[in-house]
Design a protein around this motif. Sequence first.
Motif, short mmCIF file in Angstrom:
data_model
loop_
_atom_site.label_atom_id
_atom_site.label_comp_id
_atom_site.label_asym_id
_atom_site.label_seq_id
_atom_site.Cartn_x
_atom_site.Cartn_y
_atom_site.Cartn_z
N HIS A 158 0.84 -1.19 0.00
CA HIS A 158 0.00 0.00 0.00
C HIS A 158 0.88 1.24 0.00
O HIS A 158 1.27 1.72 1.05
CB HIS A 158 -0.94 -0.02 1.21
N TYR B 110 1.56 5.20 -1.03
CA TYR B 110 0.88 6.46 -1.37
C TYR B 110 1.13 6.83 -2.82
O TYR B 110 0.31 7.51 -3.44
CB TYR B 110 1.30 7.59 -0.42
N ALA C 238 -3.20 6.41 4.78
CA ALA C 238 -4.49 6.71 5.41
C ALA C 238 -4.85 8.19 5.29
O ALA C 238 -6.02 8.53 5.10
CB ALA C 238 -4.50 6.27 6.87
N LEU D 89 -6.25 8.71 1.82
CA LEU D 89 -7.63 8.22 1.71
C LEU D 89 -8.61 9.16 2.43
O LEU D 89 -9.70 9.43 1.92
CB LEU D 89 -7.75 6.81 2.30
N HIS D 90 -8.21 9.65 3.59
CA HIS D 90 -9.08 10.54 4.36
C HIS D 90 -9.34 11.85 3.62
O HIS D 90 -10.48 12.32 3.54
CB HIS D 90 -8.49 10.81 5.74
N GLN E 83 -15.12 9.76 7.36
CA GLN E 83 -14.47 8.56 7.89
C GLN E 83 -15.18 7.29 7.41
O GLN E 83 -14.53 6.26 7.19
CB GLN E 83 -14.36 8.62 9.41
N GLU F 115 -13.75 6.90 3.99
CA GLU F 115 -12.37 6.43 4.14
C GLU F 115 -12.35 4.94 4.48
O GLU F 115 -11.52 4.19 3.97
CB GLU F 115 -11.66 7.22 5.23
N TRP F 116 -13.27 4.50 5.33
CA TRP F 116 -13.36 3.08 5.68
C TRP F 116 -13.66 2.26 4.43
O TRP F 116 -13.05 1.22 4.18
CB TRP F 116 -14.43 2.89 6.74
N SER G 264 -10.62 1.99 2.38
CA SER G 264 -9.70 1.03 3.00
C SER G 264 -10.10 -0.40 2.67
O SER G 264 -9.24 -1.23 2.33
CB SER G 264 -9.64 1.24 4.52
N LYS H 248 -6.96 -2.72 3.06
CA LYS H 248 -6.13 -2.09 4.09
C LYS H 248 -6.93 -1.94 5.38
O LYS H 248 -8.11 -1.66 5.36
CB LYS H 248 -5.70 -0.70 3.58
N THR H 249 -6.26 -2.11 6.51
CA THR H 249 -6.91 -1.93 7.81
C THR H 249 -7.30 -0.48 7.99
O THR H 249 -6.57 0.43 7.62
CB THR H 249 -5.95 -2.35 8.94
N PHE H 250 -8.48 -0.28 8.58
CA PHE H 250 -8.97 1.07 8.87
C PHE H 250 -9.11 1.25 10.37
O PHE H 250 -9.53 0.34 11.08
CB PHE H 250 -10.33 1.30 8.20
#
Length: 186
Positions: free
Chosen positions: A12, A14, A62, A65-66, A109, A112-113, A116, A121-123
């Motif tokens: 993952h 960026y 993260a 993504l956010h 959020q 974003e979840w 993820s 990917k873990t959120f």
Amino acid sequence: MPDFKDGQARCHSYLDLIELFNKTFAESERTLLVKGEDEPIYIPAKRADAKHQIVFAHGYFASALHEIAHWCIAGKARRLLEDYGYWYCPDGRNEDEQAEFEKVEVKPQAIEWAFSIAAGKTFRVSTDNLNGAPVDSEAFQTAVKQQLQQYIQQGFPPRAQQFIEVLQTFYGMPDIKAQEVIDVIN
């Protein structure tokens, strides 16, 4: 949908997010995803021939993504304002400020979840207030989860849905389903 690499990403990075986002939205929305050094910010284009910039913090996956999630929610008028014209109070918020922060953070959020999940990917829900008033992170997490479930059942904002599909294709992930929304975030 733009043509990307051969589908299966192994990590993952960026850099992949920048490439995916910019191939998807640079022309159609005149918007670029940019790695920043400090706090994230959205910078609208100052000229008709320039592009808007979503600047995310320190190369964090993260964070990218956010910030994309915020952009996906912002309407046309807000996308002409720096940081979408939103109120922001940094870490160290009192109880009232934290409540306001959480109210405006539920939807980004949740998106974003979804991003993820689409990227495999873990959120982690973020209350972003380490130095402020005590936070009921469980209640906030529940609110974000409920919003995510609502998006899954009723549909995501169009740009969010488009980017979810881009991420799913690139990372080889299946469609997001309500039963995949987990109860415990590691």
